[in-house]
Each structure stands twice: as C-alpha cells, then as structure tokens.
Design a protein around this motif. Structure first.
Motif, PDB file in Angstrom:
ATOM      1  N   LYS A 166       9.482  -7.997  15.733  1.00  0.00           N
ATOM      2  CA  LYS A 166       9.094  -6.406  15.929  1.00  0.00           C
ATOM      3  C   LYS A 166      10.149  -5.689  15.047  1.00  0.00           C
ATOM      4  O   LYS A 166       9.724  -4.699  14.384  1.00  0.00           O
ATOM      5  CB  LYS A 166       9.324  -6.020  17.280  1.00  0.00           C
ATOM      6  N   PHE A 167      11.402  -5.876  14.890  1.00  0.00           N
ATOM      7  CA  PHE A 167      12.402  -5.217  14.416  1.00  0.00           C
ATOM      8  C   PHE A 167      12.212  -5.141  12.708  1.00  0.00           C
ATOM      9  O   PHE A 167      12.227  -4.460  11.818  1.00  0.00           O
ATOM     10  CB  PHE A 167      13.967  -5.719  14.431  1.00  0.00           C
ATOM     11  N   LEU A 168      11.702  -6.717  12.097  1.00  0.00           N
ATOM     12  CA  LEU A 168      11.501  -6.798  10.794  1.00  0.00           C
ATOM     13  C   LEU A 168      10.161  -6.156  10.350  1.00  0.00           C
ATOM     14  O   LEU A 168      10.102  -5.655   9.382  1.00  0.00           O
ATOM     15  CB  LEU A 168      11.460  -8.196  10.251  1.00  0.00           C
ATOM     16  N   GLN A 169       9.125  -6.011  11.410  1.00  0.00           N
ATOM     17  CA  GLN A 169       8.001  -5.313  11.179  1.00  0.00           C
ATOM     18  C   GLN A 169       8.214  -3.863  10.752  1.00  0.00           C
ATOM     19  O   GLN A 169       7.840  -3.272   9.801  1.00  0.00           O
ATOM     20  CB  GLN A 169       7.055  -5.544  11.992  1.00  0.00           C
ATOM     21  N   GLY A 170       9.148  -3.433  11.815  1.00  0.00           N
ATOM     22  CA  GLY A 170       9.572  -1.914  11.514  1.00  0.00           C
ATOM     23  C   GLY A 170      10.198  -1.769   9.993  1.00  0.00           C
ATOM     24  O   GLY A 170      10.086  -0.482   9.559  1.00  0.00           O
ATOM     25  N   PHE A 171      11.001  -2.724   9.675  1.00  0.00           N
ATOM     26  CA  PHE A 171      11.787  -2.621   8.222  1.00  0.00           C
ATOM     27  C   PHE A 171      10.526  -2.505   7.302  1.00  0.00           C
ATOM     28  O   PHE A 171      10.578  -1.690   6.428  1.00  0.00           O
ATOM     29  CB  PHE A 171      12.759  -3.402   8.000  1.00  0.00           C
ATOM     30  N   MET A 172       9.747  -3.467   7.325  1.00  0.00           N
ATOM     31  CA  MET A 172       8.465  -3.656   6.231  1.00  0.00           C
ATOM     32  C   MET A 172       7.636  -2.281   6.252  1.00  0.00           C
ATOM     33  O   MET A 172       7.427  -1.977   5.305  1.00  0.00           O
ATOM     34  CB  MET A 172       7.769  -4.967   6.484  1.00  0.00           C
ATOM     35  N   ASP A 173       7.511  -1.821   7.493  1.00  0.00           N
ATOM     36  CA  ASP A 173       6.671  -0.709   7.418  1.00  0.00           C
ATOM     37  C   ASP A 173       7.175   0.766   6.600  1.00  0.00           C
ATOM     38  O   ASP A 173       6.783   1.382   5.911  1.00  0.00           O
ATOM     39  CB  ASP A 173       6.315  -0.218   8.764  1.00  0.00           C
ATOM     40  N   GLN A 174       8.556   0.524   6.926  1.00  0.00           N
ATOM     41  CA  GLN A 174       9.466   1.759   6.493  1.00  0.00           C
ATOM     42  C   GLN A 174       9.576   1.338   4.836  1.00  0.00           C
ATOM     43  O   GLN A 174       9.427   2.321   4.026  1.00  0.00           O
ATOM     44  CB  GLN A 174      10.627   1.783   6.986  1.00  0.00           C
ATOM     45  N   TYR A 175       9.693   0.196   4.568  1.00  0.00           N
ATOM     46  CA  TYR A 175       9.921  -0.280   3.121  1.00  0.00           C
ATOM     47  C   TYR A 175       8.658   0.084   2.365  1.00  0.00           C
ATOM     48  O   TYR A 175       8.653   0.584   1.092  1.00  0.00           O
ATOM     49  CB  TYR A 175      10.257  -1.741   2.983  1.00  0.00           C
ATOM     50  N   VAL A 176       7.297  -0.387   2.851  1.00  0.00           N
ATOM     51  CA  VAL A 176       6.064   0.085   2.432  1.00  0.00           C
ATOM     52  C   VAL A 176       5.985   1.451   2.194  1.00  0.00           C
ATOM     53  O   VAL A 176       5.527   1.973   1.041  1.00  0.00           O
ATOM     54  CB  VAL A 176       5.049  -0.656   3.105  1.00  0.00           C
ATOM     55  N   ALA A 177       6.231   2.251   2.899  1.00  0.00           N
ATOM     56  CA  ALA A 177       6.139   3.729   2.818  1.00  0.00           C
ATOM     57  C   ALA A 177       7.017   4.252   1.751  1.00  0.00           C
ATOM     58  O   ALA A 177       6.611   5.252   0.994  1.00  0.00           O
ATOM     59  CB  ALA A 177       6.341   4.539   4.212  1.00  0.00           C
ATOM     60  N   TRP A 178       8.144   3.803   1.961  1.00  0.00           N
ATOM     61  CA  TRP A 178       9.337   4.368   0.765  1.00  0.00           C
ATOM     62  C   TRP A 178       8.566   3.734  -0.536  1.00  0.00           C
ATOM     63  O   TRP A 178       8.827   4.648  -1.538  1.00  0.00           O
ATOM     64  CB  TRP A 178      10.651   3.320   1.073  1.00  0.00           C
ATOM     65  N   VAL A 179       8.183   2.446  -0.825  1.00  0.00           N
ATOM     66  CA  VAL A 179       7.794   2.343  -2.095  1.00  0.00           C
ATOM     67  C   VAL A 179       6.369   3.015  -2.434  1.00  0.00           C
ATOM     68  O   VAL A 179       6.471   3.676  -3.586  1.00  0.00           O
ATOM     69  CB  VAL A 179       7.493   0.607  -2.097  1.00  0.00           C
ATOM     70  N   ARG A 180       5.587   3.480  -1.664  1.00  0.00           N
ATOM     71  CA  ARG A 180       4.473   3.912  -1.825  1.00  0.00           C
ATOM     72  C   ARG A 180       4.960   5.468  -2.256  1.00  0.00           C
ATOM     73  O   ARG A 180       4.211   6.135  -3.325  1.00  0.00           O
ATOM     74  CB  ARG A 180       3.484   4.061  -0.844  1.00  0.00           C
ATOM     75  N   LEU A 181       5.903   6.090  -1.627  1.00  0.00           N
ATOM     76  CA  LEU A 181       6.274   7.564  -1.896  1.00  0.00           C
ATOM     77  C   LEU A 181       6.693   7.573  -3.289  1.00  0.00           C
ATOM     78  O   LEU A 181       6.489   8.601  -4.007  1.00  0.00           O
ATOM     79  CB  LEU A 181       7.358   7.822  -0.854  1.00  0.00           C
ATOM     80  N   ILE A 182       7.751   6.673  -3.553  1.00  0.00           N
ATOM     81  CA  ILE A 182       8.451   6.553  -5.061  1.00  0.00           C
ATOM     82  C   ILE A 182       7.329   6.302  -6.131  1.00  0.00           C
ATOM     83  O   ILE A 182       7.381   7.050  -6.908  1.00  0.00           O
ATOM     84  CB  ILE A 182       9.800   5.536  -5.032  1.00  0.00           C
ATOM     85  N   THR A 183       6.690   5.246  -5.949  1.00  0.00           N
ATOM     86  CA  THR A 183       5.627   4.849  -6.862  1.00  0.00           C
ATOM     87  C   THR A 183       4.484   5.698  -7.163  1.00  0.00           C
ATOM     88  O   THR A 183       3.784   5.597  -8.167  1.00  0.00           O
ATOM     89  CB  THR A 183       5.090   3.334  -6.818  1.00  0.00           C
ATOM     90  N   GLY A 184       4.099   6.278  -5.950  1.00  0.00           N
ATOM     91  CA  GLY A 184       2.822   6.916  -5.839  1.00  0.00           C
ATOM     92  C   GLY A 184       1.353   6.135  -5.974  1.00  0.00           C
ATOM     93  O   GLY A 184       0.530   6.397  -6.216  1.00  0.00           O
ATOM     94  N   LYS A 185       1.546   4.940  -5.510  1.00  0.00           N
ATOM     95  CA  LYS A 185       0.817   3.879  -5.529  1.00  0.00           C
ATOM     96  C   LYS A 185       0.379   3.637  -4.178  1.00  0.00           C
ATOM     97  O   LYS A 185       0.990   3.756  -3.185  1.00  0.00           O
ATOM     98  CB  LYS A 185       1.195   2.695  -6.052  1.00  0.00           C
TER      99      LYS A 185
END
Length: 185
Positions: A166-185
């Motif tokens: 659950k903790f690592l899924q929370g990390f991955m969800d935040q990472y995915v959102a972060w990458v999408r925000l920065i890359t615009g993809k």
C-alpha cells in the motif's frame, strides 16, 4: 497514450540486491503506459576528465539511454552514510562533459532499502543534493526509506507485506502524477 520511458539506475551491483528487488517491485505498481529500463552501470570506466573529448563507447551508451528517457528513478543503498561509488560514477559520466548533462530537466525520484533502521535516508539526501545541481526535479514526497526484513520483497519484485504494498503504491501514484506534470504526457 504514448509510453513514458523511465530510466532506472540501481546503485547496487550485488547479485541479490534488495534495491534491485525494490526497483522491480515499484515498477510492477506503475500504470501500463510506464516502461522501466534498468541501465547498466557496472561496466563503466571510472570517470576521468581526460576522456571528455573522446568518450568511451560504454559512456556514450549510458548518456544516450538517459537522454532517451522521459523520467528517472534512482534506487540506492547506503554505503558509509552516502551513495555507492558506482552510482556516483554513473552520474558523473552521464552529466559530462561540461555542457552535455544528460539528466537536465528530467523528473526523477529517489528511493532505497537497507538493513539499517533508517533505511537509506542519508544516501538519499546526498543523492538529492547532486541531482539538484544537475537540474533533475526530484519528487519530494513520499520519501521511501525502507528497512529490509526477510520476506518483504522477493527477487521478482513481489511484495510480501500488505502495508508495504500500500505504501509503495502510494509512492508510485505520486511519482506517476509528478512525471506527468513535468513531462506533460
């Protein structure tokens, strides 16, 4: 939707690396449009400014792989309260020669696992300092400092604890959102 390529740099060369297991585990939690490529860093020569004018082939390969990625994931153990030399060497190679920093303007994250009670907190702080200088925008939260325990992760990246999953899924969800925000993809 286009694929988002994540370059993964694992700072441990050990055959049964807990950090490699962690890298595999978090990749399994990513959405299908994210692909994770583990970059080879064990065959790089030690960085030497003398070869800035004529980079060895393995150094060129690393730079090209980093440049081809949309995002970065650094997974590091902690050696003597800092990052392993092999990881620092790879970072030095891919950020040189001056004016050709392959990491610049890419979103990234830093995570790690260790047998110590504080996980890899100090190594991650050192690594974040280096990455800030190299213009890598690193995800600030959640921080992932995991203490290794038997059965927590297996060599294929399966997670043996519901709470850790659950903790690592929370990390991955935040990472995915972060990458999408920065890359615009």
């Amino acid at each position: 939707m286009s694929k988002i390529r994540v370059a993964v740099l694992v700072g441990s060369l050990r055959q049964g690396s807990f950090n490699r297991h962690l890298a595999l585990a978090v990749a399994r939690l990513a959405p299908p449009d994210f692909t994770f490529e583990h970059l080879r860093i064990d065959n790089l020569p030690l960085y030497n400014q003398d070869f800035d004018g004529a980079y060895p082939d393995e150094c060129k390969r690393l730079k090209q792989e980093v440049e081809a990625a949309d995002a970065l994931l650094f997974v590091t153990p902690e050696y003597n309260r800092s990052i392993p030399g092999v990881l620092k060497n790879a970072i030095d190679i891919a950020s040189r020669p001056w004016g050709s920093n392959s990491f610049a303007r890419k979103p990234g994250a830093v995570i790690g696992i260790s047998v110590g009670a504080t996980g890899t907190a100090l190594a991650q702080q050192d690594l974040r300092n280096v990455l800030a200088y190299l213009d890598v925008a690193t995800l600030g939260q959640p921080e992932v400092f995991i203490q290794h325990k038997e059965g927590l992760l297996d060599p294929e990246g399966k997670i043996g604890s519901e709470g850790t999953q659950k903790f690592l899924q929370g990390f991955m969800d935040q990472y995915v959102a972060w990458v999408r925000l920065i890359t615009g993809k």
